[in-house]
Write a protein that holds these residues in place. Structure first.
Motif, PDB file in Angstrom:
ATOM      1  N   ILE A 186       0.786  -1.127  -0.005  1.00 22.34           N
ATOM      2  CA  ILE A 186      -0.067   0.146   0.055  1.00 22.34           C
ATOM      3  C   ILE A 186       0.890   1.341   0.001  1.00 22.34           C
ATOM      4  O   ILE A 186       1.803   1.249   0.744  1.00 22.34           O
ATOM      5  N   ARG A 187       0.627   2.235  -0.882  1.00 21.76           N
ATOM      6  CA  ARG A 187       1.268   3.551  -0.778  1.00 21.76           C
ATOM      7  C   ARG A 187       0.346   4.452   0.013  1.00 21.76           C
ATOM      8  O   ARG A 187      -1.006   4.339  -0.223  1.00 21.76           O
ATOM      9  N   GLY A 188       1.076   5.378   0.607  1.00 20.37           N
ATOM     10  CA  GLY A 188       0.222   6.436   1.451  1.00 20.37           C
ATOM     11  C   GLY A 188      -0.204   5.847   2.691  1.00 20.37           C
ATOM     12  O   GLY A 188      -1.083   6.437   3.309  1.00 20.37           O
ATOM     13  N   PHE A 189       0.298   4.751   3.228  1.00 20.61           N
ATOM     14  CA  PHE A 189      -0.361   4.146   4.295  1.00 20.61           C
ATOM     15  C   PHE A 189      -0.097   5.059   5.672  1.00 20.61           C
ATOM     16  O   PHE A 189      -0.791   5.201   6.545  1.00 20.61           O
ATOM     17  N   THR A 190       0.926   5.654   5.762  1.00 15.91           N
ATOM     18  CA  THR A 190       1.460   6.540   6.692  1.00 15.91           C
ATOM     19  C   THR A 190       0.642   7.599   7.143  1.00 15.91           C
ATOM     20  O   THR A 190       0.020   7.902   8.183  1.00 15.91           O
ATOM     21  N   THR A 191       0.321   8.301   5.754  1.00 20.58           N
ATOM     22  CA  THR A 191      -0.614   9.463   5.905  1.00 20.58           C
ATOM     23  C   THR A 191      -2.343   8.921   6.419  1.00 20.58           C
ATOM     24  O   THR A 191      -2.690   9.669   7.225  1.00 20.58           O
ATOM     25  N   LEU A 192      -2.451   7.727   5.959  1.00 18.99           N
ATOM     26  CA  LEU A 192      -3.744   7.237   6.248  1.00 18.99           C
ATOM     27  C   LEU A 192      -3.662   6.868   7.896  1.00 18.99           C
ATOM     28  O   LEU A 192      -4.589   7.349   8.470  1.00 18.99           O
ATOM     29  N   SER A 193      -2.814   6.427   8.496  1.00 16.49           N
ATOM     30  CA  SER A 193      -2.555   6.136   9.851  1.00 16.49           C
ATOM     31  C   SER A 193      -2.569   7.271  10.830  1.00 16.49           C
ATOM     32  O   SER A 193      -2.861   7.230  12.192  1.00 16.49           O
ATOM     33  N   GLU A 194      -2.271   8.591  10.183  1.00 11.30           N
ATOM     34  CA  GLU A 194      -2.091   9.550  11.110  1.00 11.30           C
ATOM     35  C   GLU A 194      -3.468  10.316  11.226  1.00 11.30           C
ATOM     36  O   GLU A 194      -3.609  11.111  12.036  1.00 11.30           O
ATOM     37  N   LYS A 195      -4.341   9.968  10.320  1.00  9.06           N
ATOM     38  CA  LYS A 195      -5.804  10.359  10.237  1.00  9.06           C
ATOM     39  C   LYS A 195      -6.935   9.667  11.026  1.00  9.06           C
ATOM     40  O   LYS A 195      -7.962   9.878  10.987  1.00  9.06           O
ATOM     41  N   ARG A 196      -6.503   8.586  11.264  1.00 10.65           N
ATOM     42  CA  ARG A 196      -7.608   7.646  11.755  1.00 10.65           C
ATOM     43  C   ARG A 196      -7.018   7.069  13.219  1.00 10.65           C
ATOM     44  O   ARG A 196      -5.843   6.704  13.277  1.00 10.65           O
ATOM     45  N   THR A 197      -8.027   6.573  14.072  1.00 14.01           N
ATOM     46  CA  THR A 197      -7.450   5.625  15.212  1.00 14.01           C
ATOM     47  C   THR A 197      -7.346   4.425  14.804  1.00 14.01           C
ATOM     48  O   THR A 197      -7.337   3.963  13.522  1.00 14.01           O
ATOM     49  N   ALA A 198      -6.603   3.667  15.652  1.00 17.20           N
ATOM     50  CA  ALA A 198      -6.117   2.202  15.232  1.00 17.20           C
ATOM     51  C   ALA A 198      -7.095   1.631  15.189  1.00 17.20           C
ATOM     52  O   ALA A 198      -6.938   0.545  14.203  1.00 17.20           O
ATOM     53  N   GLU A 199      -8.332   1.176  15.795  1.00 20.65           N
ATOM     54  CA  GLU A 199      -9.276   0.492  15.203  1.00 20.65           C
ATOM     55  C   GLU A 199      -9.853   0.774  13.929  1.00 20.65           C
ATOM     56  O   GLU A 199     -10.094  -0.185  13.093  1.00 20.65           O
ATOM     57  N   GLU A 200     -10.176   2.212  13.552  1.00 19.05           N
ATOM     58  CA  GLU A 200     -10.502   2.311  12.198  1.00 19.05           C
ATOM     59  C   GLU A 200      -9.374   1.918  11.287  1.00 19.05           C
ATOM     60  O   GLU A 200      -9.838   1.439  10.109  1.00 19.05           O
ATOM     61  N   ILE A 201      -8.122   2.293  11.586  1.00 20.03           N
ATOM     62  CA  ILE A 201      -6.996   1.655  10.478  1.00 20.03           C
ATOM     63  C   ILE A 201      -7.296   0.323  10.068  1.00 20.03           C
ATOM     64  O   ILE A 201      -7.245  -0.370   9.046  1.00 20.03           O
ATOM     65  N   MET A 202      -7.300  -0.866  11.363  1.00 20.47           N
ATOM     66  CA  MET A 202      -7.557  -1.921  11.153  1.00 20.47           C
ATOM     67  C   MET A 202      -8.780  -2.544  10.310  1.00 20.47           C
ATOM     68  O   MET A 202      -8.637  -3.229   9.600  1.00 20.47           O
ATOM     69  N   ALA A 203      -9.637  -1.495  10.660  1.00 22.61           N
ATOM     70  CA  ALA A 203     -11.117  -1.988   9.876  1.00 22.61           C
ATOM     71  C   ALA A 203     -10.994  -1.709   8.468  1.00 22.61           C
ATOM     72  O   ALA A 203     -11.453  -2.758   7.580  1.00 22.61           O
ATOM     73  N   ILE A 204     -10.150  -0.729   8.040  1.00 22.44           N
ATOM     74  CA  ILE A 204     -10.190  -0.402   6.817  1.00 22.44           C
ATOM     75  C   ILE A 204      -9.071  -1.322   6.228  1.00 22.44           C
ATOM     76  O   ILE A 204      -9.328  -1.717   4.826  1.00 22.44           O
ATOM     77  N   LEU A 205      -8.118  -1.619   6.625  1.00 23.07           N
ATOM     78  CA  LEU A 205      -7.112  -2.531   6.009  1.00 23.07           C
ATOM     79  C   LEU A 205      -7.754  -3.859   5.812  1.00 23.07           C
ATOM     80  O   LEU A 205      -7.619  -4.604   4.724  1.00 23.07           O
ATOM     81  N   ASN A 206      -8.437  -4.447   6.917  1.00 20.37           N
ATOM     82  CA  ASN A 206      -9.130  -5.798   6.781  1.00 20.37           C
ATOM     83  C   ASN A 206      -9.942  -5.879   5.793  1.00 20.37           C
ATOM     84  O   ASN A 206     -10.169  -7.025   5.012  1.00 20.37           O
ATOM     85  N   ASN A 207     -10.708  -4.670   5.475  1.00 20.96           N
ATOM     86  CA  ASN A 207     -11.792  -4.622   4.342  1.00 20.96           C
ATOM     87  C   ASN A 207     -10.903  -4.625   2.998  1.00 20.96           C
ATOM     88  O   ASN A 207     -11.566  -5.257   2.095  1.00 20.96           O
TER      89      ASN A 207
END
Length: 635
Positions: A456-477
């Motif tokens: 994934i490109r831009g994962f660092t930016t993504l992780s800065e804008k959401r909580t850990a739970e939201e990040i894991m939910a997005i990635l799992n989806n």
């Protein structure tokens, strides 16, 4: 490979030794002898059907007809001893070779006067023989000392020795007390009842308190054998068995297989001196066959068989030295060891459970045929082989081995199913597990594969804008969609490395189009990415993906520690695939090597993106961006 082979051989030898020790130990159980007895009863009957007893023996039957016809003139059974005396006089006049009474004369007839007359008739007649029997219940009037027994009662091959036999010992016996002791030509009529009560054996001698006493058939056989042949004038035979018992060879399957005559008829003939030729030079056995006299025994021939017929059969066997030989059970054990060894060899030489099952059943059927054939040919020479125990032990070991092997196979398949379901489409896994060669296909091996890396490109930016739970939910989806693209093209999911995915095609199921399927999966992953981004909020749609694909040789198999291992691919092909994925940034979402492009042929369109230097390679690598071919309208 040699190390693995040596370990397999050592394991086989250990298992072989353990199984054979168990077979030898189990073979000593009495149950196998019982099984062989029942099996060989069939051959005893078959032998009896094709053989006839000696013509020299005739049975005078105290049958139901005699009891009925003689009741009016003589009275109820037991008849007065004078009746037997008149019969003996007729037999002596007929020059019978031997007269054998299967009747006990132990009690004096207190109601009728006849014992004295009977004693006078049989006096000093060496060819008249009487029955004796050991008694289980002690009674003072039946106690007799060994030193009081006539010398002829003791077996000649086992003449009593004063140093070993206590002559003052007393035993409880039923003896012909109405006859003078000097006229006692006696022998025991106690037959050997086997475990099921069947009369398969008859004692030649019986050991009692250190002395060996003759059986009645042995006494008769000794006498007959010692007599000169009527034709040559020489003794009939000088050899005789020195066994303690014989295995009876039944001849004929009739109730009384010998030439026989009813007591009432014989009494009429002999008292009136008619048909004396019928008894001339014959061994005459006199005994009860009437059902009401309860002198019937169980035999392999019939459940109710006259004891007199058993006695006559033993006399026949001993005189002719013609009895059955039961092959030593050690030969049966040897056959069992050979058959079990062949069975174990099958499990050693063949890994496939189905092949093992087919060959083992084939061995079982072949062994059954061989054992039946062996039993048949041995029965032609009056020998009985313990085939049933050999076959049953083979069958038992086969059942245990197949159960163990089947259980091991099932557990191995279940474990493999659970393991590979993590890496592959469950439908494909089930197809793989149903294949007979699934173990070979999933074994460690070197093969042609196509490897895909996606990051994934831009994962660092993504992780800065959401909580850990939201990040894991997005990635799992997101990963759910990408894994589906891998599985739908027959790929194997190797692992997740953070936000990266590694997959390969061509193992464990061989795939000649692995490069084509890998590129197709990469294109599907891009399509899934674009669709997935549309479902995200505007500020989260900036992340992208980079995918690298390379084809070549790799080593695939289970890799890890004893506590955790995965099915993975390793080698230079894998390393280059990872390097190609690293080059995609700023160039293209998907880049494939020239090798992959050539393997795909004209299935896709490829745009040359240039030559790139990658880590670990001296030469630059030519990379291409694939795309689906657009159908051209011929019009």
């Amino acid at each position: 490979m040699s190390l693995i082979d040596n370990k397999k051989k050592q394991s086989f030898l250990i298992q072989w030794g353990m199984v054979l020790v168990a077979v030898v130990a189990i073979y000593q159980l009495p149950a196998w002898t019982k099984l062989d007895d029942l099996y060989n009863d069939y051959w005893r009957v078959e032998i009896a059907k094709k053989t006839q007893p000696s013509d020299d023996i005739i049975v005078i039957k105290i049958d139901d007809k005699s009891l009925s016809e003689m009741e009016e003139d003589i009275g109820f059974w037991p008849w007065p001893r004078t009746t037997h005396a008149f019969l003996v006089e007729g037999l002596l006049a007929a020059n019978s070779k031997a007269i054998v009474f299967d009747i006990m004369f132990s009690e004096r007839d207190k109601l009728r006067d006849g014992d004295e007359f009977f004693r006078e008739v049989v006096s000093q007649q060496p060819n008249i023989f009487y029955a004796a029997a050991l008694l289980k219940e002690e009674s003072p009037e039946d106690l007799v000392s060994l030193e009081d027994l006539p010398q002829s009662f003791f077996s000649k091959p086992y003449v009593r020795a004063d140093s070993t036999v206590n002559n003052s010992s007393k035993i409880t016996m039923s003896l012909p007390w109405i006859i003078a002791v000097e006229d006692w030509n006696v022998g025991l009529i106690d037959f050997l009842a086997d475990w099921d009560g069947s009369a398969r054996r008859y004692p030649v001698v019986t050991e009692v308190q250190g002395a060996k006493l003759n059986s009645l058939p042995n006494r008769v056989a000794e006498y007959v054998i010692s007599q000169p042949d009527t034709n040559t004038g020489n003794n009939q035979r000088t050899t005789r068995t020195e066994q303690d018992f014989i295995h009876l060879k039944y001849k004929g399957v009739d109730y009384v297989p010998f030439q026989s005559v009813s007591y009432a008829v014989a009494y009429d003939f002999l008292t009136n001196r008619k048909r004396l030729d019928l008894f001339k030079d014959k061994i005459v056995v006199i005994g009860a066959t009437a059902t009401g006299l309860h002198d019937l025994r169980e035999t392999p021939i019939a459940q109710l068989y006259p004891a007199t017929s058993i006695l006559a059969m033993a006399i026949d066997n001993l005189i002719l030295n013609d009895y059955l030989i039961v092959v030593n059970k050690n030969y049966g054990l040897m056959v069992s060891v050979i058959l079990v060894s062949l069975l174990l060899a099958i499990t050693f030489l063949f890994d496939s459970y189905r092949i093992q099952l087919a060959l083992s059943i084939g061995l079982l059927l072949f062994s059954a045929l061989c054992l039946l054939t062996l039993s048949y040919f041995l029965s032609q020479s009056d020998r009985l082989f313990p085939a049933a125990s050999s076959f049953t032990i083979l069958f038992s070991v086969l059942v245990v081995l197949l159960f163990y092997r089947g259980l091991k196979e099932y557990m191995s398949r279940q474990h493999a199913l659970q393991t590979f379901s993590r890496f592959m489409d469950p439908v494909v896994v089930k197809q793989l597990m149903s294949d007979e060669d699934w173990q070979e296909k999933t074994a460690n091996k070197s093969c042609k594969v196509s490897v895909l890396f996606s990051d994934i490109r831009g994962f660092t930016t993504l992780s800065e804008k959401r909580t850990a739970e939201e990040i894991m939910a997005i990635l799992n989806n997101y990963f759910d969609r990408q894994v589906e693209a891998i599985f739908s093209t027959g790929g194997t999911l190797d692992k997740f490395i953070g936000d990266a995915v590694m997959a390969f095609w061509g193992a464990p199921i061989e795939d000649d189009n692995h490069a084509e399927h890998a590129v197709d999966a990469a294109l599907k992953m891009v399509d899934n990415l674009l669709t997935f981004r549309e479902s995200l909020p505007e500020e989260l749609r900036e992340f992208d993906v980079g995918i690298g694909v390379h084809s070549g040789d790799a080593v695939v198999g289970m890799l890890g520690s004893a506590k955790r291992f995965d099915y993975t691919a390793i080698g230079d092909t894998v390393n280059l695939g990872s390097r190609i994925e690293g080059v995609t940034k700023g160039i293209a979402r998907i880049l494939v090597s020239e090798t992959t492009k050539e393997l795909c042929g004209d299935v896709f369109d490829f745009e040359f993106k240039g030559e790139f230097a990658v880590k670990g390679r001296e030469e630059k690598v030519k990379l291409y961006q694939p795309s689906r071919r657009v159908a051209v309208n011929e019009n």
